[in-house]
Design an enzyme around this catalytic site. Sequence first.
Site, PDB file in Angstrom:
ATOM      1  N   LYS A 135       0.858  -1.197   0.000  1.00 21.73           N
ATOM      2  CA  LYS A 135       0.000   0.000   0.000  1.00 21.73           C
ATOM      3  C   LYS A 135       0.882   1.230   0.000  1.00 21.73           C
ATOM      4  O   LYS A 135       2.011   1.196   0.500  1.00 21.73           O
ATOM      5  CB  LYS A 135      -0.889   0.034   1.242  1.00 21.73           C
ATOM      6  CG  LYS A 135      -2.122   0.910   1.083  1.00 21.73           C
ATOM      7  CD  LYS A 135      -3.234   0.123   0.399  1.00 21.73           C
ATOM      8  CE  LYS A 135      -4.534   0.852   0.321  1.00 21.73           C
ATOM      9  NZ  LYS A 135      -5.614  -0.075  -0.054  1.00 21.73           N
TER      10      LYS A 135
HETATM   11  N1  GLU Z   1      -7.372   0.112  -3.380  1.00 19.02           N
HETATM   12  C1  GLU Z   1      -8.096  -1.100  -3.646  1.00 19.02           C
HETATM   13  C2  GLU Z   1      -8.150  -1.964  -2.409  1.00 19.02           C
HETATM   14  O1  GLU Z   1      -7.996  -1.490  -1.306  1.00 19.02           O
HETATM   15  C3  GLU Z   1      -7.572  -1.837  -4.881  1.00 19.02           C
HETATM   16  C4  GLU Z   1      -6.152  -2.264  -4.815  1.00 19.02           C
HETATM   17  C5  GLU Z   1      -5.606  -2.829  -6.106  1.00 19.02           C
HETATM   18  O2  GLU Z   1      -6.331  -2.958  -7.074  1.00 19.02           O
HETATM   19  O3  GLU Z   1      -4.418  -3.154  -6.120  1.00 19.02           O
HETATM   20  O4  GLU Z   1      -8.427  -3.145  -2.480  1.00 19.02           O
END
Ligand code: GLU
Length: 434
Positions: free
Chosen positions: A120
């Site tokens: 993240k």
């Molecule tokens: N931000 C989204 C989540 O929290 C998608 C993450 C992604 O597609 O890598 O799942």
Amino acid sequence: MAIQDKTRTIPGGIAETQINPYAMMLQQLDMVREQTDIPAGIWEILRRPERALEVSVPVTRDDGTIEVFTGYRVQYSSARGPCKGGIRFHPGVTADEVKALAGWMTWKCAVVNIPYGGGKGGVICDPTRLSRGELERLTRRYTVAIFPLIGMRRDVPAPDVNTNSQTMNWIVDTAGLLSGEAVPGIVTGKSLELGGALGRREATGRGVMVAALGVLQRLGMDVTKTRVAVQGFGNVGSISAQLLAQCGARITGISDVSGAFHCPRGFEIDDVLRYVATSPGHLLAGYNGRGVEEIKSDEVLTLDVDMLIPAALEAQITARNAQDIRAKIIVEGANGPTTPEADLILGERDVIIVPDILANAGGVVCSYFEWVQNIQCFPWEEEETNQRLAQILQRSLNEVWTLAEKRGISLRLAAFVLGVERVASAIQLRGIFP
Ligand code: GLU
């Protein structure tokens, strides 16, 4: 580590009691530990991120002054594949929040069994105070700062809170310039023209809908008689509301940072979507449809509904309001919206919670499809994407539901057990280097 930290005020006016999301995630892991026989040493690995980077991001503002922002990228685990997870721009971003979110991505990718670890990123900023040019410079400079970490086979960012396909387009362009070659697979959630996937924008909301319908079906409930409240009207909340309304559900509560609204006869979601398409900041403030009344922002969580979809930020359902929640089903569109304490209170009241790492996995599942299409240079039809997405989520819900029933545990605990055991098994199969 204390869960309850201190009271702080986020620029933008929201005062909130800060709950440390990383402490929250560790508490969730502690509960999983009792359910598995993962060796102690492996637990020590599971409790920490593999790598956490803090970067400083100088940006020239439109008035010529320089402002330096702080950003993060955390790679929680690469045991099952490249790290995967979004980037958020928000004034409330902290190092511990990004760690927690990277951990949740790890368990999420494992629960739905796609070949990724978890990561993240985040930048502490208030995007509503930045012009488009400033946002572009911030994004590009942040990309340069985290460039040593990211890559199609290493760590693949995506959109998250306050970021979107345009943000991803700037990242793919910057990364392409730095590497001297086309690198479409370095991020997902891009525009179609740059290698994005049909259906990606709607995918998280679509997954929430699939999970919601799956639970209703198991409980023998009729979707057309289901009243739903949705907290958050960004990409996840608005699309979940729209798709569930299309299935016949009555959306009776909606909210975002600018306000909350109640409409007992059910919102005309397409009308609300048309409103936010042109409203200042794309916010709900000032919305005034037929039979709509404005309520206090927290009230959206405690409306008399059958299903609640928290689709905003972490720690919205806490020990303070869990007792007042009237919904019998909660489908978590956001990451970490329910604190472990609230979980216990709701569990005692037999509220069924489809946990974030399952309910909102549609986004990353579709990101996986986008990445596969980038690797193969072969785009899919939207129908194929939607079909495969539903298949994966239905299969995962089934696995989680079966385990929860077999062990007499909550869906959250069952999802964590499945996800964490898969990651632990990958670590053990690899062995510890050297
Ligand atoms: N931000 C989204 C989540 O929290 C998608 C993450 C992604 O597609 O890598 O799942």
